[in-house]
Structure formats: C-alpha cells, structure tokens
Design an enzyme around this catalytic site. Structure first.
Site, PDB file in Angstrom:
ATOM      1  N   TRP A  95       0.824  -1.213   0.000  1.00 23.60           N
ATOM      2  CA  TRP A  95       0.000   0.000   0.000  1.00 23.60           C
ATOM      3  C   TRP A  95       0.853   1.255   0.000  1.00 23.60           C
ATOM      4  O   TRP A  95       0.473   2.271  -0.588  1.00 23.60           O
ATOM      5  CB  TRP A  95      -0.987  -0.017   1.172  1.00 23.60           C
ATOM      6  CG  TRP A  95      -2.010  -1.101   0.976  1.00 23.60           C
ATOM      7  CD1 TRP A  95      -2.122  -2.264   1.673  1.00 23.60           C
ATOM      8  CD2 TRP A  95      -3.028  -1.150  -0.042  1.00 23.60           C
ATOM      9  NE1 TRP A  95      -3.151  -3.021   1.163  1.00 23.60           N
ATOM     10  CE2 TRP A  95      -3.719  -2.372   0.120  1.00 23.60           C
ATOM     11  CE3 TRP A  95      -3.417  -0.280  -1.064  1.00 23.60           C
ATOM     12  CZ2 TRP A  95      -4.782  -2.740  -0.703  1.00 23.60           C
ATOM     13  CZ3 TRP A  95      -4.476  -0.645  -1.884  1.00 23.60           C
ATOM     14  CH2 TRP A  95      -5.148  -1.864  -1.706  1.00 23.60           C
ATOM     15  N   ASP A 103      -1.137   6.571   6.766  1.00 27.73           N
ATOM     16  CA  ASP A 103      -2.185   5.652   6.318  1.00 27.73           C
ATOM     17  C   ASP A 103      -2.351   4.632   7.443  1.00 27.73           C
ATOM     18  O   ASP A 103      -1.509   3.753   7.623  1.00 27.73           O
ATOM     19  CB  ASP A 103      -1.735   4.977   5.015  1.00 27.73           C
ATOM     20  CG  ASP A 103      -2.669   3.835   4.595  1.00 27.73           C
ATOM     21  OD1 ASP A 103      -3.579   3.490   5.367  1.00 27.73           O
ATOM     22  OD2 ASP A 103      -2.465   3.291   3.500  1.00 27.73           O
ATOM     23  N   LYS A 160     -12.019  -2.123   8.129  1.00 27.43           N
ATOM     24  CA  LYS A 160     -11.254  -3.099   8.932  1.00 27.43           C
ATOM     25  C   LYS A 160     -11.624  -2.974  10.414  1.00 27.43           C
ATOM     26  O   LYS A 160     -12.310  -3.823  10.951  1.00 27.43           O
ATOM     27  CB  LYS A 160      -9.762  -2.943   8.695  1.00 27.43           C
ATOM     28  CG  LYS A 160      -9.430  -3.208   7.209  1.00 27.43           C
ATOM     29  CD  LYS A 160      -8.056  -2.783   6.857  1.00 27.43           C
ATOM     30  CE  LYS A 160      -7.831  -2.551   5.391  1.00 27.43           C
ATOM     31  NZ  LYS A 160      -8.116  -3.671   4.507  1.00 27.43           N
TER      32      LYS A 160
END
Ligand SMILES: Cc1ncc(COP(=O)(O)O)c(C=O)c1O
Length: 390
Positions: free
Chosen positions: A123, A195, A219
C-alpha cells in the site's frame, strides 16, 4: 480435533456441515472484516426502525435531525476515544484510503513538489506511485523492497530529502503483516501523514504527532464506503485553494453539514463500532486485547518448524520486532499445503485465510472485533493441521 470442535457455540456450522440458517464462521478476512455480534444485532434492528424514527437507517435523510445527531455523536465519540483535541477536524470522505494517495499531495504540495515516503509494503508503494502519477516527485526515505517487505526500518535508516512537503508512512502493512510499533521520527517541522487503514483504533494514538491520519472504515471501523480523516486544522487551511472544491479537505472540514450526500450508512456503522470500542474499555483495553490475541497465534507459529511467518521477529520493537498485531502472515512448506490449509480451515469454521497474491500463503486478520476465543481455536487448528500433514 474434529473440525466441528473449531466452531464457536455462537457461530455454529460451516456451510458444508448440517447447520442452522443462522450459521456463521470465524471471519479472518483482511477487509471488509469481522463485526462484533452485538453490533450486527443492533444493525439488524436499526435497518427496520432507526431509534424510533419509523424509518430504517438506510432511509433517513442526511438533511434531517436524526442524521445531524448521528454525525455529531460520531465525531464526539471519536474525540473521546482517541483524545482528539479541538484543533483537529474529523472528516468523513469517500474514495477509500486509495483516494487519499492523490488527495494528500494535491492539497499539500506545490505543483511538482516533493514529499517523502517510507515504503514498507504494497500500500505504501501504491501511495508513492499515485503521488508520482498526480504530477509530483515523491522521494523514498526508505524502501523494504529488497527484503520482501519483511521488516520495519529503525529511525536511523530513514533518509529524508532536504525539504519535503510532508512525510508519509503506513502504520500497518496489511499484506505483508508488518507494523510500526512506534511513530517514526521525522525532521523538525515536517508534517507527518499516516495511512492507518488497517490498525486505526487498535491501540492508543498520539494525534499531536500527526498532521493528517486516514483510514477507510472496512477493517477496524465499520463497513466500507467511508474514509475517516483526522487532520490538524492549520494543516488543512494551508492546503491549496485552486483545486476543485470537492477535492479540498477544507470543504469537508468547514461545511456545517456534509458538502454532498454522505455515505450515511457507513458513518452509522463507524458510530456503532466506536461506541463498542468505548464499551470495551477504550484504546488501552483494545491494545491489551489485541496483543493477547496476536501472542496466541505467534506463539503457536513459533513453536512449530512447519509454519514460516513472513514478518521479521526481530526489529526496532523489542517485543514484536516488525510483526503486525492485526495481520498474521505465514507460509507452509509448499503451495499445495497452503491450499490444503485454507480449504481445511474453512471446513473447520475459519474463513478468508488465503494470503494476498503478493505473498501467497496464509493471512489471518485479527482486527479489533475478532474474538480471543477465535484465536485460541485457530491456534489449536494450527497444531492439529501440522500433526496430520507435517
Ligand atoms: C494499509 C492500507 N492502505 C490502503 C488500502 C486501500 O484501501 P481502500 O480499498 O479503502 O482504498 C488498504 C486496503 O486494504 C490498506 O490495507
């Protein structure tokens, strides 16, 4: 152990076994992920009639009092949970964490400007690429590519550029199963952007160290469709004003009500999840519970010569090394055994274990809502599978 022994009493029955229509599995998916039972039951009720409004939660208007109250309560609960001071805004945006990859540079960098990225996985690689594609010049302060993203760097390994617009890092690497157990030290006065998609609110957060933190909900926070952004007001106000209004953070921070129709069902699930975490004792309690769960799985893996965890056991953190407490990633001796493991695990009541295509193998995601009993049962399954197939 028979497969049926792995099923929790409250979640009986994999689909290929006789089971009730209510049968549920242990969900180890990397996202969208598991919800607490009590939250799912609340959603079931609110879908029909949301708090006496006579309308279901999906039907209420975002311009009505019920939504105003929901939004205000969600922001207040987040402030309470994570101790967010008033000089930070709490925004609900769309486009996922992926959209933040271009929104951060677009807002915060001058045309062609540079920001520094700590590249520790899939990511963060995407963050670098998307920044470049948006016309900027990202600089890698570190890259773990040469070591297959098995480890988190020490501060002494970070090589910053001379005047970056900000430093960006990914606190938990969902795919490779590594995690920062401390906030990286960045040069004085340089804004820090994180992030936190896959570990937000899994432990206490010192927001004063950050200028902007983002996490899409699916999540630890709720259902997919909304991205939580927590940002320092002064940072937001420094952002560019010559880009489209809906791409500016200040548009979401300033409006009395959301600037367009918001993903209100997703925001509602964030509300339920944040209140659930508060009821569990808040972020300290969550951190203790998550450490206990991860310890059960890593102890089982370490006791075996059969399973090979991906993340380095050693590293900047004395206890966890580079290992993630959210995503436990490991391989078996062959790809055939990886496949067999995932298949048998599902029959035993453990779903969504296949590793990402970048790593292969197995990934057990044990976010906030995943129960400790599920980890204990899964550790037993690890031992049992090894006994039968090693
Ligand atoms: C660490 C991290 N960042 C970014 C993303 C992308 O999130 P989204 O799909 O919401 O854009 C993910 C998705 O799994 C992730 O784990």
């Amino acid at each position: 152990m028979s497969p049926s022994a792995a099923r929790p009493a409250s979640q009986p029955g994999p689909p290929d076994q006789p089971s009730s229509p209510d049968a549920r599995l242990y969900n180890l998916c990397a996202g969208p992920s598991v919800f607490p039972d009590e939250v799912l039951q609340q959603i079931r009720e609110d879908l029909w009639n949301y708090r006496g409004t006579g309308l279901g939660i999906m039907e209420i208007s975002h311009r009505g009092p019920a939504f105003d109250e929901l939004l205000a309560d969600t922001q207040a609960a987040i402030r309470r949970l994570a101790k967010i001071p008033d000089d930070y805004s709490i925004l609900f945006m769309t486009g996922g964490s992926t959209a933040q990859n271009f929104l951060v540079p677009l807002n915060m960098l001058p045309p062609g400007g540079t920001a520094d990225y700590i590249e520790t996985g899939y990511w963060s690689q995407r963050s670098v690429e998307d920044c470049r594609q948006a016309g900027y010049a990202p600089h890698r302060a570190f890259s773990g590519r040469d070591t297959q993203f098995r480890r988190i760097p020490a501060d002494s390994e970070l090589r910053f550029s001379s005047r970056p617009g900000y430093v960006h890092y990914t606190s938990n690497n969902t795919i490779y199963g590594t995690q920062f157990h401390r906030i990286p030290r960045v040069p004085e006065g340089v804004p820090l952007v994180c992030d936190a998609c896959s570990d937000i609110f899994s432990r206490p957060i010192d927001i004063s160290r950050y200028d902007l933190v983002y996490a899409s909900a699916q999540k630890n926070l709720g259902v997919t469709g909304v991205t939580l952004v927590i940002a320092r007001n002064e940072f937001i106000e420094r952002g560019r004003t010559d880009i489209p209004r809906m791409l500016q953070y200040r548009t979401f921070a300033r409006e009395e009500s959301p600037p367009n129709t918001p993903p209100h069902f997703s925001i509602y699930t964030v509300n339920l999840m944040v209140h659930w975490i508060l009821r569990q004792g808040g972020l300290e309690a969550m951190a203790a519970r998550n450490a206990e769960k991860a310890r059960i799985l890593y102890d089982a893996l370490d006791a075996s010569g059969f399973y090979r965890p991906h993340a380095d056991r050693t590293g900047p953190d004395a206890v966890w090394g580079s290992r993630s407490l959210m995503n436990v990633v490991f391989r078996l001796p062959t790809e055939q055994l990886d496949d067999l493991f995932v298949r048998e695990a599902r029959q035993a009541g453990f779903d969504q274990l296949r590793g990402h295509r970048a790593t292969g193998g197995v990934r057990a995601s044990i976010y906030n809502a995943f129960p400790k009993d599920g980890c204990t049962e899964f550790a037993r399954f690890l031992v049992d599978f090894e006994r039968r197939h090693a």
